[in-house]
Design an enzyme around this catalytic site. Structure first.
Site, short mmCIF file in Angstrom:
data_model
loop_
_atom_site.label_atom_id
_atom_site.label_comp_id
_atom_site.label_asym_id
_atom_site.label_seq_id
_atom_site.Cartn_x
_atom_site.Cartn_y
_atom_site.Cartn_z
N ASP A 7 0.81 -1.22 0.00
CA ASP A 7 0.00 0.00 0.00
C ASP A 7 0.85 1.28 0.00
OD1 ASP A 7 -2.16 -1.83 0.45
OD2 ASP A 7 -1.78 -1.72 2.60
N GLU B 35 -11.54 0.30 -3.82
CA GLU B 35 -10.92 0.79 -2.59
C GLU B 35 -9.67 1.59 -2.93
OE1 GLU B 35 -9.72 -2.49 -0.15
OE2 GLU B 35 -8.63 -3.51 -1.76
#
Length: 445
Positions: free
Chosen positions: A33, A208
């Site tokens: 991420d 997302e």
């Protein structure tokens, strides 16, 4: 006391370690991420930190994250780990055994750095069930960061991302089934508008990980989306930071490795754009233990993003005196080329390249010979006295070294150069003959 304890912990946990700009970028721990930001002409990388769950520590078989590190680089090749900056048991509102410190972001404003992160709250009566988003504040991009005592009011979800527009207005984006956005007050801690659901996005499949940036008057909302089975990176565009957005294209296709997630950021550094993302390089059988990668990115004249093809070579210029790892190749030729782990029980030791058919070669690009070198060192092994040719410029380019690799275990073989390149070049490592050679790294002296 919590703030003082955290500051002390950050001071003692700070350490410096080097990682080389070949994919994956971070070579000694799992990471995912990644949010990349440019501060003071240096790239800072704010990823999440995957660890392997075990009894009493997270949920086995699922994502497990307890803290955050920050990394930085001035040249995209040498990356410094500045150590742990925020940990779950030093944040007042976070449940200390939640292991849910998921994807973060960091932005600069008015002399302070604001680090945004999601996690599960300890007090569900006060903060509700599910994820909240908190903020930690520091005076330097590498910290130390001091977390606020409470999360941002009115925000439920994960994957925080902040855009500061040209007029100074800041926007917070996050996801929770859908993708949401709202204005932030100048304190960067409080919402300053109603929450907007960013519509016009695909209605089918998980969305997302929003990352929003602005280029030439266009707002790009980029996000992972499960179109079929696993995530690919897509984007939508708008003339307004809160939309409406129009789905425009795909940045990166689904990973051939089958990694279920992909989470990313885009950043311009010294006139070149880069995509930071993740894959499960060090954990091919378990895609909840991931590793950060980076590749170059470019735009078409109309502002659309050219699709990025993942590479092992990654970004940055490699110095000839560094360990050059051919397994992070730019190109290969011949049937007798294979890449595998050096040690399947210790995957962070990295990979090796096996050349087993005559003429097979592997290319490693963008190596800088800033001076004339006298010799080459190769860590390699062969079962029956193999020979390597090291060429520059092309697969039929000039031979700069010829090395005999004696039969036996791994060893460092040193050989005088026939000729030293004196500029940026690509290196071609080629098998001369049919006797197999395995290579760990090469470097020049």
């Amino acid at each position: 006391m919590i703030q003082q304890s955290l500051l002390l912990a950050m001071t003692f946990s700070l350490y410096w370690a080097q990682a080389i700009g070949q994919n994956p970028i971070i070579r000694d721990q799992f990471s995912a991420d990644p949010t990349a930001r440019v501060f003071n002409d240096r790239i800072y990388l704010y990823p999440s930190h995957d660890i392997l769950a075990k009894p009493g520590q997270g949920r086995p078989g699922w994502f497990c994250m307890e803290d955050y590190h920050v990394f930085s680089s001035a040249d995209l090749s040498s990356w410094t780990d500045h150590g742990m900056i925020v940990t779950q048991n030093k944040v007042a509102w976070v449940r200390p055994d939640s292991y849910s410190m998921w994807a973060p972001d960091c932005v600069y404003r008015d002399g302070k750095y604001y680090f945004y992160f999601p996690s599960m709250p300890a007090d569900t009566l006060q903060h509700g069930r599910g994820f909240n988003i908190g903020v930690a504040i520091g005076s330097k991009p590498e910290g130390p960061f001091i977390p606020e005592a409470t999360p941002i009011k009115g925000v439920k979800g994960i994957d925080p991302n902040v855009l500061i527009d040209d007029d100074g207005q800041a926007y917070l984006y996050w996801s929770a089934g859908e993708i949401f956005g709202a204005k932030l007050k100048p304190d960067m801690l409080t919402l300053d508008s109603e929450v907007s659901t960013l519509g016009e996005l695909p209605s089918k499949g998980l969305k997302e990980g929003p990352f929003v940036f602005k280029r030439n008057g266009i707002y790009y909302l980029t996000y992972p989306h499960v179109e079929n089975r696993i995530e690919r990176l897509e984007y939508a565009t708008s003339r307004s930071p809160l939309g409406p957005f129009k789905v425009t294209g795909v940045i990166m296709d689904e990973s051939p490795s089958g990694c279920w997630t992909n989470h990313h950021s885009l950043v311009q550094f010294r006139n070149q754009w880069y995509l930071f993302y993740h894959n499960n390089d060090y954990s091919p059988a378990f895609d909840k233990a991931r590793s950060v990668r980076a590749d170059s990115l470019s735009f078409n004249d109309d502002g659309t993003i050219r699709k990025v093809r993942p590479t092992l070579r990654g970004i940055g210029v490699t110095k000839a005196s560094d360990n050059i790892q051919p397994d992070r190749y730019s190109d290969i030729a011949g049937n007798g080329v294979a890449i595998s782990f050096l040690d399947t029980l210790h995957k962070f030791d990295g990979w090796k390249t096996s050349l087993s058919s005559a003429g097979a070669w592997i290319r490693y690009n963008t190596v800088m010979f800033e001076k004339k070198y006298k010799s080459i060192v190769v860590r390699a092994r062969s079962t029956s006295n193999g020979t390597l040719l090291i060429r520059s410029s092309g697969s039929d380019g000039p031979v700069i070294a010829k090395l005999k690799i004696p039969a036996g275990e791994w060893r460092e073989v040193r050989q005088q150069l026939l000729k030293s390149p004196t500029r940026m070049t690509d290196l071609f490592i080629q098998l001369d003959g049919k006797e197999e050679v395995e290579i760990d790294w090469i470097k020049f002296r």
